[in-house]
Design a protein around this motif. Structure first.
Motif, PDB file in Angstrom:
ATOM      1  N   PHE A  36       0.831  -1.203   0.000  1.00 40.35           N
ATOM      2  CA  PHE A  36       0.000   0.000   0.000  1.00 40.35           C
ATOM      3  C   PHE A  36       0.868   1.257   0.000  1.00 40.35           C
ATOM      4  O   PHE A  36       0.509   2.264  -0.621  1.00 40.35           O
ATOM      5  CB  PHE A  36      -0.917   0.009   1.228  1.00 40.35           C
ATOM      6  CG  PHE A  36      -2.109  -0.909   1.130  1.00 40.35           C
ATOM      7  CD1 PHE A  36      -2.459  -1.508  -0.067  1.00 40.35           C
ATOM      8  CD2 PHE A  36      -2.891  -1.173   2.247  1.00 40.35           C
ATOM      9  CE1 PHE A  36      -3.560  -2.352  -0.167  1.00 40.35           C
ATOM     10  CE2 PHE A  36      -4.005  -2.012   2.166  1.00 40.35           C
ATOM     11  CZ  PHE A  36      -4.329  -2.600   0.954  1.00 40.35           C
ATOM     12  N   ILE A  41      -2.685  -1.387  -4.916  1.00 37.90           N
ATOM     13  CA  ILE A  41      -3.930  -1.773  -4.258  1.00 37.90           C
ATOM     14  C   ILE A  41      -4.298  -3.228  -4.516  1.00 37.90           C
ATOM     15  O   ILE A  41      -4.674  -3.960  -3.607  1.00 37.90           O
ATOM     16  CB  ILE A  41      -5.092  -0.876  -4.723  1.00 37.90           C
ATOM     17  CG1 ILE A  41      -4.802   0.588  -4.419  1.00 37.90           C
ATOM     18  CG2 ILE A  41      -6.401  -1.304  -4.055  1.00 37.90           C
ATOM     19  CD1 ILE A  41      -5.860   1.532  -4.934  1.00 37.90           C
ATOM     20  N   GLN A  44      -4.276  -7.074  -3.443  1.00 37.28           N
ATOM     21  CA  GLN A  44      -4.229  -7.112  -1.973  1.00 37.28           C
ATOM     22  C   GLN A  44      -5.566  -6.747  -1.326  1.00 37.28           C
ATOM     23  O   GLN A  44      -6.018  -7.428  -0.387  1.00 37.28           O
ATOM     24  CB  GLN A  44      -3.151  -6.149  -1.447  1.00 37.28           C
ATOM     25  CG  GLN A  44      -1.736  -6.533  -1.772  1.00 37.28           C
ATOM     26  CD  GLN A  44      -1.343  -6.177  -3.188  1.00 37.28           C
ATOM     27  OE1 GLN A  44      -0.941  -7.048  -3.951  1.00 37.28           O
ATOM     28  NE2 GLN A  44      -1.461  -4.916  -3.562  1.00 37.28           N
ATOM     29  N   LEU A  45      -6.200  -5.662  -1.793  1.00 40.08           N
ATOM     30  CA  LEU A  45      -7.433  -5.205  -1.157  1.00 40.08           C
ATOM     31  C   LEU A  45      -8.539  -6.249  -1.295  1.00 40.08           C
ATOM     32  O   LEU A  45      -9.274  -6.521  -0.334  1.00 40.08           O
ATOM     33  CB  LEU A  45      -7.876  -3.870  -1.769  1.00 40.08           C
ATOM     34  CG  LEU A  45      -9.147  -3.257  -1.180  1.00 40.08           C
ATOM     35  CD1 LEU A  45      -9.042  -3.102   0.331  1.00 40.08           C
ATOM     36  CD2 LEU A  45      -9.452  -1.910  -1.843  1.00 40.08           C
ATOM     37  N   SER A 112      -6.870  -2.735   7.937  1.00 37.36           N
ATOM     38  CA  SER A 112      -6.119  -2.824   6.687  1.00 37.36           C
ATOM     39  C   SER A 112      -7.014  -2.545   5.481  1.00 37.36           C
ATOM     40  O   SER A 112      -6.598  -1.898   4.521  1.00 37.36           O
ATOM     41  CB  SER A 112      -5.467  -4.205   6.557  1.00 37.36           C
ATOM     42  OG  SER A 112      -4.553  -4.431   7.611  1.00 37.36           O
ATOM     43  N   GLY A 116      -6.696   0.350   2.552  1.00 39.00           N
ATOM     44  CA  GLY A 116      -6.808   0.084   1.121  1.00 39.00           C
ATOM     45  C   GLY A 116      -7.885   0.925   0.469  1.00 39.00           C
ATOM     46  O   GLY A 116      -7.704   1.429  -0.651  1.00 39.00           O
ATOM     47  N   THR A 223      -2.832  -0.700  -9.630  1.00 43.13           N
ATOM     48  CA  THR A 223      -3.720   0.363  -9.149  1.00 43.13           C
ATOM     49  C   THR A 223      -4.435   1.101 -10.277  1.00 43.13           C
ATOM     50  O   THR A 223      -5.660   1.140 -10.318  1.00 43.13           O
ATOM     51  CB  THR A 223      -2.935   1.377  -8.287  1.00 43.13           C
ATOM     52  OG1 THR A 223      -2.298   0.691  -7.209  1.00 43.13           O
ATOM     53  CG2 THR A 223      -3.854   2.441  -7.715  1.00 43.13           C
TER      54      THR A 223
END
Length: 237
Positions: A36, A41, A44-45, A112, A116, A223
């Motif tokens: 991050f 992004i 992972q998000l 977390s 995000g 991203t």
């Protein structure tokens, strides 16, 4: 840094020990926050949200099962004139440890996810979407161009809206295909590029086309492109 990954069943795989699982989770989240910090992004998000939903579902199912178990009379408080009941549902040590792990993990996943989402909102705030020419009524497929405003280079994509059916729901997704790279100039405008696309791909004689510009550089695949696709999907839906 490579993409951080945590097994879907991480909380019950291998050694079920609270301290061990805590370190495992914190190590994973540390990698997530490092990504991050690099403004990366995805994916992972999406993984964080899946982990959070899975644990929340497990917790809710367990609480539902516990609530359906009968109770027995444990004591009577004669001063307050009330009966004290005791649950017949009993957890063994392993199940209690899993409960502790889940209770430890849920708020950390929430924090977390919020980080995000803040990053997603920042990315969306510096992305502009503009139609190229007249937008037709049919917008389920067409083209979009990505441009970093600091350069004249653009990336060209074909898009198509598709419906995805799950066991419980149906939702729209944006399928994309990279077509190539070009460079904007006085003579090579977005409108001119659109006309060339029409001549080359004759199956779309009047395509919906968009320019998606970014004010500050972001990682493309992690991203910029995923956020741009979300913005475009909302616009064409």
């Amino acid at each position: 840094m490579k993409y951080a990954k945590l097994n879907d069943n991480w909380y019950i795989d291998g050694l079920i020990d609270f301290e061990y699982k805590s370190y495992q989770l914190l190590g994973y989240l540390q990698k997530i926050h490092s990504l991050f910090a690099q403004k990366k992004i995805y994916p992972q998000l999406a993984d964080l949200i899946n982990h959070y939903r899975n644990l929340l579902e497990i917790k809710e199912q367990k609480e539902s099962v516990r609530s359906k178990f009968p109770q027995s009379v444990a004591d009577i408080n004669f001063q307050r004139m009330e009966v004290i009941y005791e649950d017949l549902y009993k957890d063994d040590d392993i199940l209690k440890t899993i409960d502790e792990i889940i209770e430890f993990a849920l708020p950390r996943f929430r924090q977390s996810i919020e980080s995000g989402r803040e990053l997603f909102e920042y990315a969306a705030s510096i992305i502009d979407l503009e139609p190229i020419g007249i937008v037709p009524l049919y917008r389920k497929e067409g083209y979009f161009m990505l441009r970093d405003k600091s350069t004249d280079d653009i990336l060209i994509f074909y898009y198509r809206i598709k419906l995805i059916q799950t066991d419980s729901d149906q939702f729209r997704a944006l399928e994309t295909r990279y077509l190539g790279r070009d460079k904007l100039s006085i003579t090579n405008t977005p409108e001119n590029i659109k006309m060339r696309l029409i001549k080359h791909f004759k199956e779309l004689p009047n395509p919906a086309s968009y320019m998606i510009s970014i004010k500050h550089s972001l990682p493309l695949s992690a991203t910029w492109l995923p956020v741009a696709k979300r913005i475009l999907l909302k616009a064409v839906s």
